[in-house]
Design an enzyme around this catalytic site. Structure first.
Site, PDB file in Angstrom:
ATOM      1  N   PRO A 136       4.853  -4.822  -1.221  1.00  0.00           N
ATOM      2  CA  PRO A 136       4.613  -3.822  -1.955  1.00  0.00           C
ATOM      3  C   PRO A 136       4.499  -4.223  -3.537  1.00  0.00           C
ATOM      4  O   PRO A 136       5.347  -5.018  -3.871  1.00  0.00           O
ATOM      5  CB  PRO A 136       6.075  -2.966  -1.805  1.00  0.00           C
ATOM      6  CG  PRO A 136       6.978  -4.120  -1.643  1.00  0.00           C
ATOM      7  CD  PRO A 136       6.244  -5.040  -0.819  1.00  0.00           C
ATOM      8  N   GLY A 137       3.303  -3.668  -4.080  1.00  0.00           N
ATOM      9  CA  GLY A 137       3.250  -3.905  -5.424  1.00  0.00           C
ATOM     10  C   GLY A 137       3.525  -2.719  -6.250  1.00  0.00           C
ATOM     11  O   GLY A 137       4.631  -2.373  -6.938  1.00  0.00           O
ATOM     12  N   ARG A 138       2.413  -1.703  -6.020  1.00  0.00           N
ATOM     13  CA  ARG A 138       2.574  -0.429  -6.657  1.00  0.00           C
ATOM     14  C   ARG A 138       4.188   0.551  -6.561  1.00  0.00           C
ATOM     15  O   ARG A 138       4.480   0.737  -7.545  1.00  0.00           O
ATOM     16  CB  ARG A 138       1.531   0.721  -6.348  1.00  0.00           C
ATOM     17  CG  ARG A 138       1.286   1.800  -6.772  1.00  0.00           C
ATOM     18  CD  ARG A 138       0.786   2.634  -6.094  1.00  0.00           C
ATOM     19  NE  ARG A 138      -0.499   2.333  -5.529  1.00  0.00           N
ATOM     20  CZ  ARG A 138      -1.804   2.325  -6.005  1.00  0.00           C
ATOM     21  NH1 ARG A 138      -2.008   2.844  -7.300  1.00  0.00           N
ATOM     22  NH2 ARG A 138      -2.766   1.487  -5.668  1.00  0.00           N
ATOM     23  N   CYS A 192     -16.465   4.454 -26.220  1.00  0.00           N
ATOM     24  CA  CYS A 192     -17.848   5.107 -26.218  1.00  0.00           C
ATOM     25  C   CYS A 192     -18.269   5.294 -24.727  1.00  0.00           C
ATOM     26  O   CYS A 192     -19.217   4.725 -24.187  1.00  0.00           O
ATOM     27  CB  CYS A 192     -18.721   4.129 -27.014  1.00  0.00           C
ATOM     28  SG  CYS A 192     -18.137   3.697 -28.602  1.00  0.00           S
ATOM     29  N   GLU A 193     -17.635   6.243 -24.148  1.00  0.00           N
ATOM     30  CA  GLU A 193     -17.969   6.375 -22.824  1.00  0.00           C
ATOM     31  C   GLU A 193     -17.393   7.862 -22.479  1.00  0.00           C
ATOM     32  O   GLU A 193     -16.194   8.089 -22.609  1.00  0.00           O
ATOM     33  CB  GLU A 193     -17.257   5.599 -22.006  1.00  0.00           C
ATOM     34  CG  GLU A 193     -17.485   5.420 -20.471  1.00  0.00           C
ATOM     35  CD  GLU A 193     -18.557   4.867 -19.698  1.00  0.00           C
ATOM     36  OE1 GLU A 193     -19.205   5.380 -19.120  1.00  0.00           O
ATOM     37  OE2 GLU A 193     -18.959   3.745 -20.205  1.00  0.00           O
ATOM     38  N   ARG A 241      -7.858   3.288 -14.106  1.00  0.00           N
ATOM     39  CA  ARG A 241      -7.803   3.987 -12.770  1.00  0.00           C
ATOM     40  C   ARG A 241      -8.456   5.472 -12.721  1.00  0.00           C
ATOM     41  O   ARG A 241      -9.179   5.912 -11.535  1.00  0.00           O
ATOM     42  CB  ARG A 241      -6.364   3.995 -12.204  1.00  0.00           C
ATOM     43  CG  ARG A 241      -5.842   2.573 -11.910  1.00  0.00           C
ATOM     44  CD  ARG A 241      -4.332   2.747 -11.552  1.00  0.00           C
ATOM     45  NE  ARG A 241      -4.503   3.353  -9.825  1.00  0.00           N
ATOM     46  CZ  ARG A 241      -4.117   4.349  -9.588  1.00  0.00           C
ATOM     47  NH1 ARG A 241      -3.595   5.153 -10.535  1.00  0.00           N
ATOM     48  NH2 ARG A 241      -4.404   4.702  -8.371  1.00  0.00           N
ATOM     49  N   GLY A 251       0.778  -1.370  -0.023  1.00  0.00           N
ATOM     50  CA  GLY A 251       0.023  -0.061   0.157  1.00  0.00           C
ATOM     51  C   GLY A 251       0.804   1.085   0.096  1.00  0.00           C
ATOM     52  O   GLY A 251       0.126   2.545   0.170  1.00  0.00           O
TER      53      GLY A 251
HETATM   54  C1  LIG Z   1      -3.103  -5.183  -3.273  1.00  0.00           C
HETATM   55  C2  LIG Z   1      -2.226  -5.793  -1.987  1.00  0.00           C
HETATM   56  C3  LIG Z   1      -1.082  -5.397  -1.909  1.00  0.00           C
HETATM   57  C4  LIG Z   1      -0.103  -4.394  -2.727  1.00  0.00           C
HETATM   58  O1  LIG Z   1      -0.678  -3.249  -2.522  1.00  0.00           O
HETATM   59  P1  LIG Z   1       0.266  -1.851  -3.370  1.00  0.00           P
HETATM   60  O2  LIG Z   1      -0.652  -0.819  -3.178  1.00  0.00           O
HETATM   61  O3  LIG Z   1       0.151  -2.357  -4.784  1.00  0.00           O
HETATM   62  O4  LIG Z   1       1.461  -2.046  -2.583  1.00  0.00           O
HETATM   63  C5  LIG Z   1      -0.348  -6.135  -0.980  1.00  0.00           C
HETATM   64  N1  LIG Z   1      -0.925  -6.943   0.028  1.00  0.00           N
HETATM   65  C6  LIG Z   1      -2.301  -7.351  -0.321  1.00  0.00           C
HETATM   66  C7  LIG Z   1      -2.698  -8.473   0.430  1.00  0.00           C
HETATM   67  C8  LIG Z   1      -3.086  -6.817  -1.154  1.00  0.00           C
HETATM   68  O5  LIG Z   1      -4.162  -6.991  -1.421  1.00  0.00           O
END
Ligand SMILES: *Cc1c(COP(=O)(O)O)cnc(C)c1O
Length: 463
Positions: free
Chosen positions: A321-323, A391-392, A360, A278
């Protein structure tokens, strides 16, 4: 902000930084290094280069729209997270942000672990050679088949999200003659947004088992009774695109509180805590995210302090971390199709993609930046809205941005920070063909996910 919060996260209108985008930037040709990936520069021709490749060449060879991913930046971010957390913690990349076989190989080479949240994400991870014990399985409604596959593959942990799932995972583990390592995902009552968080007693959302009302404690009791499950820790994920660490502080305090209760009731101390992902990134120059080493220091201090206060040994910490890893590493390259000035309002700039490659903005009012990348321009700034070809009327990519007033059809523009939750959330609306992901490094471009073709779509349409 009219929309309610969403796990992948809007920013709240009432906390927008003062003066955000109210004035044009001093130099429209400038590429803010907080927002663009590491190897992005403007060359002597005035065109943008990434990974040593001119975007005009990329567009000519790969077509547009295309996601252009800076491999060196991706790897550097993996290394920074890995180094920041050190050997006493684990960094799980959240695959849902963007997953492909190449990305899995990079993660593995850089020493990261991997979160998946579906059987097919798991299939990609395994196919690309990620060792199963380095994979964590998430999801609030894993199907029996997904659970079975994860257990059979020997994933390192399954994160339990409901009472029903405790029974399902235990049964699958028994069937396979395994003792499955599990964590319990709890909801701690922290609603986290970009620049604020709210600590509540309850949380009104679908993920996890509430701490409130003793539900999480009851889940722990049930898991501890099951021979085929090994409860290794407690998991909490409080939201997305977060800059304010105080939400993690409240979450950690509540999770450690549960660890203390477990010790007192069962005489065991669980060895792991996962605080989820997150962490926010810069979508515009107004965003100022913390560096991984600051985040690591802050999270480690919070957990250490809470454990000392509770008289617990320090558990092994993990984060997801993903984002924050993939988000800043890619931009979307578009070609301008039409430029439509609306007197007294703004100029609508239509590109050859839209909500099918970046949902997004439409989904949670996300903000993005944009720049003219095929040439330099010294024209006046023009208040613009970058829209797609769908088309939106809500098909908006960048709601408010300044582009040079001489912008014309055929120009290439790019939207930075689209590495996360863009390709992974892409759709075929209007039968759009989903764009490729092109990885660039050291003057080489490599397609890691190819563009969809008409044949791909027609193959699904079996008449
Ligand atoms: C989505 C998610 C993440 C990654 O969130 P980011 O905002 O991309 O860092 C990590 N853990 C869980 C359980 C998630 O659902």
């Amino acid at each position: 902000m009219s929309r309610s919060a969403h796990p992948a996260g809007p920013r709240h209108a009432d906390v927008l930084p003062e003066g955000h985008y109210s004035a044009p930037p001093a130099d429209l040709n400038h590429l803010d290094p907080h927002v663009w990936s590491r190897t992005v520069t403007r060359n002597d021709d005035g065109a943008v280069e990434v990974g040593g490749i001119d975007v005009r060449d990329l567009a000519a060879e790969q077509g547009t729209p295309a996601y252009v991913l800076d491999e060196a930046d991706f790897r550097a971010r993996c290394r920074a997270w890995r180094a920041a957390f050190g050997k006493d913690a684990d960094v799980f990349y959240a695959g849902k942000a963007f997953l492909s076989r190449a990305v899995v190989r990079w993660l593995h080479e850089e020493g990261l672990d991997l979160d998946v949240c579906s059987g097919t994400e798991l299939a990609v991870a395994l196919d690309a050679g990620m060792p199963a014990d380095r994979i964590a399985m998430h999801g609030n409604n894993k199907t029996p088949a997904e659970i079975d596959r994860a257990v059979a593959a020997g994933v390192g942990r399954i994160v339990l999200d409901s009472f029903q799932e405790i029974v399902r995972v235990a049964a699958a583990a028994e069937r396979h003659g395994r003792r499955q390592r599990v964590q319990i995902r709890v909801t701690v009552g922290v609603e986290a947004h970009t620049h604020e968080f709210i600590a509540t007693a309850h949380e009104d959302q679908k993920f996890g088992i509430p701490l409130a009302g003793g539900q999480a404690a009851e889940a722990v009791r049930r898991v501890l009774k099951l021979e085929s499950l090994e409860l290794v820790g407690i998991h909490s994920h409080i939201g997305s695109q977060i800059f304010d660490m105080s939400g993690f502080e409240v979450a950690a305090r509540r999770v450690v509180g549960l660890l203390g209760e477990i010790r007192d009731e069962h005489g065991v101390q669980l060895p792991e805590i996962d605080l989820g992902g997150g962490l926010g990134i810069a979508y515009t120059s107004a965003d100022d995210p913390a560096e991984p080493h600051q985040i690591a220091k802050s999270l480690t201090e919070i957990v250490t302090r809470e454990c000392e206060a509770a008289g617990l040994d320090l558990p092994r910490l993990s984060v997801e971390p993903g984002r924050a890893i993939v988000g800043p590493t890619a931009f979307t390259l578009y070609e301008v199709g039409t430029v439509k000035p609306l007197e007294g309002l703004r100029t609508y700039v239509s590109v050859d993609g839209g909500m099918s490659d970046n949902i997004r903005t439409a989904l949670y009012d996300a903000e993005y930046s944009v720049a003219l990348v095929s040439r330099r321009s010294d024209a006046e700034p023009m208040l613009s809205r970058v829209v797609g070809k769908h088309c939106e009327s809500g098909d908006i990519v960048v709601r408010d941005a300044f582009l040079p007033a001489d912008l014309a059809p055929g120009d290439l523009i790019a939207v930075p920070a689209t590495g996360a939750y863009c390709r992974s959330m892409a759709s075929n609306y209007n039968h759009a063909l989903r764009p490729p992901v092109v990885a660039v490094a050291d003057g080489q471009a490599r397609v890691i996910v190819r563009r969809e073709t008409e044949e791909d779509l027609l193959r699904l349409d079996v008449g």
